[in-house]
Design an enzyme around this catalytic site. Structure first.
Site, PDB file in Angstrom:
ATOM      1  N   ASP A 133      33.476  35.048  40.700  1.00  0.00           N
ATOM      2  CA  ASP A 133      32.488  34.102  40.191  1.00  0.00           C
ATOM      3  C   ASP A 133      32.986  33.519  38.875  1.00  0.00           C
ATOM      4  OD1 ASP A 133      30.244  32.632  40.020  1.00  0.00           O
ATOM      5  OD2 ASP A 133      28.912  34.275  39.454  1.00  0.00           O
ATOM      6  N   TYR A 241      44.304  33.190  44.585  1.00  0.00           N
ATOM      7  CA  TYR A 241      43.920  33.437  45.973  1.00  0.00           C
ATOM      8  C   TYR A 241      44.560  32.515  46.998  1.00  0.00           C
ATOM      9  CZ  TYR A 241      40.273  30.037  44.623  1.00  0.00           C
ATOM     10  OH  TYR A 241      39.597  28.960  44.147  1.00  0.00           O
ATOM     11  N   LYS A 332      27.738  35.760  50.787  1.00  0.00           N
ATOM     12  CA  LYS A 332      27.279  35.846  49.394  1.00  0.00           C
ATOM     13  C   LYS A 332      26.300  37.004  49.218  1.00  0.00           C
ATOM     14  CE  LYS A 332      26.785  31.839  47.248  1.00  0.00           C
ATOM     15  NZ  LYS A 332      27.165  31.206  45.978  1.00  0.00           N
ATOM     16  N   CYS A 450      11.753  46.028   4.017  1.00  0.00           N
ATOM     17  CA  CYS A 450      11.440  46.264   5.425  1.00  0.00           C
ATOM     18  C   CYS A 450      12.368  47.379   5.950  1.00  0.00           C
ATOM     19  CB  CYS A 450      11.642  44.948   6.172  1.00  0.00           C
ATOM     20  SG  CYS A 450      11.312  45.051   7.925  1.00  0.00           S
TER      21      CYS A 450
HETATM   22  S1  IVH Z   1      39.507  30.298  49.057  1.00  0.00           S
HETATM   23  C1  IVH Z   1      39.228  25.831  50.971  1.00  0.00           C
HETATM   24  N1  IVH Z   1      39.152  32.624  47.995  1.00  0.00           N
HETATM   25  O1  IVH Z   1      34.875  29.747  45.866  1.00  0.00           O
HETATM   26  C2  IVH Z   1      38.633  26.715  49.946  1.00  0.00           C
HETATM   27  N2  IVH Z   1      37.912  30.789  47.117  1.00  0.00           N
HETATM   28  O2  IVH Z   1      33.138  27.916  47.530  1.00  0.00           O
HETATM   29  C3  IVH Z   1      39.561  27.823  49.647  1.00  0.00           C
HETATM   30  N3  IVH Z   1      36.463  31.403  45.234  1.00  0.00           N
HETATM   31  O3  IVH Z   1      36.128  26.646  44.864  1.00  0.00           O
HETATM   32  C4  IVH Z   1      38.986  28.720  48.661  1.00  0.00           C
HETATM   33  N4  IVH Z   1      36.994  33.520  45.168  1.00  0.00           N
HETATM   34  O4  IVH Z   1      36.599  28.575  43.367  1.00  0.00           O
HETATM   35  C5  IVH Z   1      38.801  31.320  47.967  1.00  0.00           C
HETATM   36  N5  IVH Z   1      38.975  34.758  47.126  1.00  0.00           N
HETATM   37  C6  IVH Z   1      38.624  33.472  47.095  1.00  0.00           C
HETATM   38  C7  IVH Z   1      37.695  32.960  46.179  1.00  0.00           C
HETATM   39  C8  IVH Z   1      37.360  31.610  46.214  1.00  0.00           C
HETATM   40  C9  IVH Z   1      36.272  32.558  44.609  1.00  0.00           C
HETATM   41  C10 IVH Z   1      35.766  30.131  44.876  1.00  0.00           C
HETATM   42  C11 IVH Z   1      36.705  28.969  44.708  1.00  0.00           C
HETATM   43  C12 IVH Z   1      36.172  27.862  45.551  1.00  0.00           C
HETATM   44  C13 IVH Z   1      34.798  28.334  45.890  1.00  0.00           C
HETATM   45  C14 IVH Z   1      34.479  27.846  47.277  1.00  0.00           C
END
Ligand code: IVH
Length: 688
Positions: A133, A241, A332, A450
């Site tokens: 996050d 990632y 989520k 105080c």
């Molecule tokens: S993969 C095509 N892996 O989540 C999208 N995203 O809702 C590929 N995020 O903008 C994203 N952890 O900022 C991926 N392990 C993870 C992630 C991750 C956080 C965020 C990322 C992205 C958002 C997508």
């Protein structure tokens, strides 16, 4: 200034170096320092001491100053920041930065898995990861060197925040290994580790500044700061990632991530189960269930789990919808939230008199701990929530240690519950409360009478970062205060063994330790004494700034608000607080007694060695970015030579010291007022 022998040798060696030798040494030092950075920050296995690291960094800094042509944009010296970005340029992404389809329902994860198994050819392996996050970032590397770091923006174009990203120690500027693609982009999430976030808020609380709401927004705000030196101090971190390249990569996502680890990136640890390959839905669910509970023990926030198809060929086959890849989905977690009853509100009085309302709740289990209290921050917050005693309230646990009340369940409200009334008098000493314009909090002005303020001030005075008095803790302070032996911090310096020994729990040895500790505190440097006085809004950093600027308490006390505001980074609120503090007769008495006791009220002469008065009476405004010095270094040099720094150009300005990218409005104003604009070289000549 006393110089070590090693320092002299290094300097001599640099002096005699040819340009070619310097280039070779700069490159090898840079490589060595980056490797140590990686060992320290990514692997947590440092192999040299901080001191040795600093020596190498200093050597590199001097070499880069002598041979600026060889100073690389990706030099380890850039980690401390100093570059200012006035405007973040827009950059179009090579690969759109998409979002993930997401769900709060495990059934939908099962459906997704069923669906794609039918579409894709052959057996599918999944990779489960944490959903960090934070703030998404895409970083481009060319020939193993960081080129550009860009925010997600609207997914098609983002902002270039490279200078700020260079200060994040876990992101390599030069890659290790050899098998990285010549040109690729890596994507990941920058986040605020909880420990750093809590530390930052504690510092802000101490300085009386508004607290940051949560780590995610604070990470985002930090990355958009103009001064990268501030970003460098914030302690942001980053997990990667995904690797994107036009040339062929590994055959699977998992393999790519492992490769990125070998090139020096911080990747999720397999041994901590932060990333796992799964063969079926049961394994995916086991991963989700593990982290739904274990996430509360992480040092950063995650808001879910991401499940990705591992094989790149299968990913391609599955393709994308308009917004997100079909080959990935996010599960989520529901925010850790519960409802409970607000039983009452109590009020804490801090050492500076600031009042914090606290919700007393019917005990309830939340994210593994029983919650009985939650922060309500201030009167405005209570009004915004429209709280009434007896309300059913939603309590959420975010990045802070203390949970917070986020909303009221109005359907369950007793219609007769009276509107909440905030206190008007101090709950401890009955003094009418005050609230300054622009302040979020009410405060009790009775600082000399105080009780929690008196005790709080003493505890602050003896604390580690202030006077650091060994042998004296808050329990003893309480005991001495209750025995009527200390009413003010100055009383500590009048204590004698004869007085202390008859007290309960006071053995000869502990009395001796305490008195030794008090005696030793007389050597604590002026800047910490100033911090220890507990002036509202004067935290550690401000105290340091004021001490170094005014050099003695006498000069600080003589300064009016206008003079104080002219000091770099001192705003009107701090200035007024300092003036008010010293204007009070009982504070003047306190200072006089502490002076008699022998506390350090000035910076000793030796620290001014090398100071001159070459710039005496001159006032400088610095603007832009410089080749050989950071802005802070220039400011320090100006002060060292007797000059003054000012924030804006006026008729009183003697010189505008202009670097690259100087603001056009400053230039215009200087020209209009006939103020000389000088370069870094001109300035060096002035102080030579
Ligand atoms: S993969 C095509 N892996 O989540 C999208 N995203 O809702 C590929 N995020 O903008 C994203 N952890 O900022 C991926 N392990 C993870 C992630 C991750 C956080 C965020 C990322 C992205 C958002 C997508």
């Amino acid at each position: 200034m006393a110089r070590t022998k090693a320092h002299r040798i290094v300097e001599k060696a640099i002096w005699e170096m040819t340009a070619t030798e310097a280039k070779v040494r700069i490159e090898s030092l840079s490589r060595e320092l980056e490797a140590h950075n990686h060992r320290y920050y990514v692997l947590s296995q440092p192999s040299i001491s901080d001191y040795e690291f600093d020596q190498l960094l200093k050597e590199l800094e001097s070499l880069e100053q002598q041979f600026p042509d060889f100073a690389d944009v990706n030099s380890p010296t850039k980690r401390v920041g100093g570059d200012i970005t006035k405007k973040f340029n827009e950059v179009v992404h090579d690969f759109p930065m998409m979002s993930l389809s997401n769900t709060y329902s495990k059934d939908e994860i099962v459906e997704w898995e069923n669906r794609i198994r039918k579409i894709a050819d052959g057996e599918i392996t999944y990779v489960c990861e944490l959903k960090y996050d934070g703030v998404a970032i895409g970083i481009k590397y060319v020939n193993g060197a960081m080129l550009q770091a860009v925010t997600r923006g609207d997914g098609t174009k983002g902002e270039d925040i490279t200078n700020n990203v260079r200060t994040i120690r876990t992101i390599p500027m030069k890659l290790s290994g050899e098998d990285y693609p010549a040109d690729f982009e890596i994507r990941g999430e920058i986040f605020y580790p909880l420990e750093s976030f809590q530390k930052l808020n504690a510092q802000r609380e101490e300085a009386g500044e508004a607290l940051f709401a949560n780590p995610r927004n604070t990470a985002s705000g930090t990355l958009k700061m103009q001064d990268s030196a501030v970003v460098a101090q914030r302690g942001l971190d980053c997990y990667l990632y995904g690797v994107y390249s036009k040339s062929p990569l590994a055959s699977s996502h998992f393999e790519s991530v492992q490769n990125a680890g070998k090139w020096g990136f911080k990747i999720p640890l397999q041994e901590k189960k932060m990333i796992e390959t799964c063969e079926n839905i049961d394994q995916i669910m086991a991963f989700i269930n593990h982290w739904d509970e274990a996430r509360h023990r992480l040092d950063f926030e995650i808001d879910g789990i991401v499940i990705k198809v591992n094989d790149y060929r299968q990913q391609e086959e599955l393709g994308f919808t308009a917004k997100s890849p079909r080959w990935a989905i996010a599960y989520k977690f529901k925010a850790a939230e519960v409802t409970t009853v607000l039983e009452s509100v109590s009020y804490q009085v801090g050492r500076t008199g600031a009042i914090t309302p606290v919700a007393n709740l019917k005990p309830v289990l939340l994210a593994g701990t029983t919650v009985k209290r939650a922060s309500l921050h201030n009167a405005d917050q209570i009004e915004k929530l429209d709280l009434r005693i007896g309300d059913h309230v939603y309590v959420e646990k975010g990045g802070e240690i203390i949970p917070k009340v986020t909303a009221v369940d109005l359907a369950k409200r007793n219609p007769d519950a009276p509107v909440f009334e905030y206190i008007t008098h101090c709950p401890e000493c009955e003094t009418p409360l005050a609230r300054n314009d622009g302040d979020a909090k009410h405060y009790c002005p009775n600082d000399a009478g105080c009780p929690p303020q008196i005790k709080g001030k003493m505890e602050h005075f003896i604390s580690r970062k202030a006077m650091d008095i060994e042998g004296l803790g808050s329990e003893t302070i309480e005991q001495l205060h209750e025995a009527g032996m200390i009413h003010s911090i100055a009383d500590l310096y009048d204590l004698t063994a004869d007085q202390l020994l008859p007290l309960e729990r006071m053995a000869e040895k502990s009395v001796e330790n305490m008195l030794d500790g008090i005696e030793a505190s007389k050597q604590v440097p002026f800047e910490r004494v100033l911090f220890a006085l507990g002036i509202r809004y004067v935290g550690e950093t401000v105290a340091k700034k004021l001490a170094r600027h005014f050099k003695s308490l006498e000069q600080l006390m003589a300064a009016d608000a206008e003079t104080l505001v002219a000091v770099d980074e001192i705003g009107e609120r701090i200035a007024q607080s300092v003036v008010d503090f010293f204007a009070q007769p009982d504070h003047q008495t306190l200072i006089e007694r502490l002076r008699q006791a022998g506390l350090q009220f000035e910076i000793p002469e030796e620290q001014f060695a090398g100071n001159t008065e070459k710039l005496k009476g001159l006032s400088f405004v610095i603007s832009g970015v410089f080749e050989r010095h950071s802005r802070d270094e220039l400011k320090a040099l100006i002060e060292k030579h007797g000059g003054k720094n000012a924030g804006s150009v006026s008729s009183k300005t003697s010189y505008v010291l202009a670097g690259e990218g100087m603001g056009p409005s400053k230039r215009e104003k200087a020209e209009k007022l006939g103020v000389s604009i000088i370069s870094e070289g001109d300035f060096e000549a002035l102080i030579a």
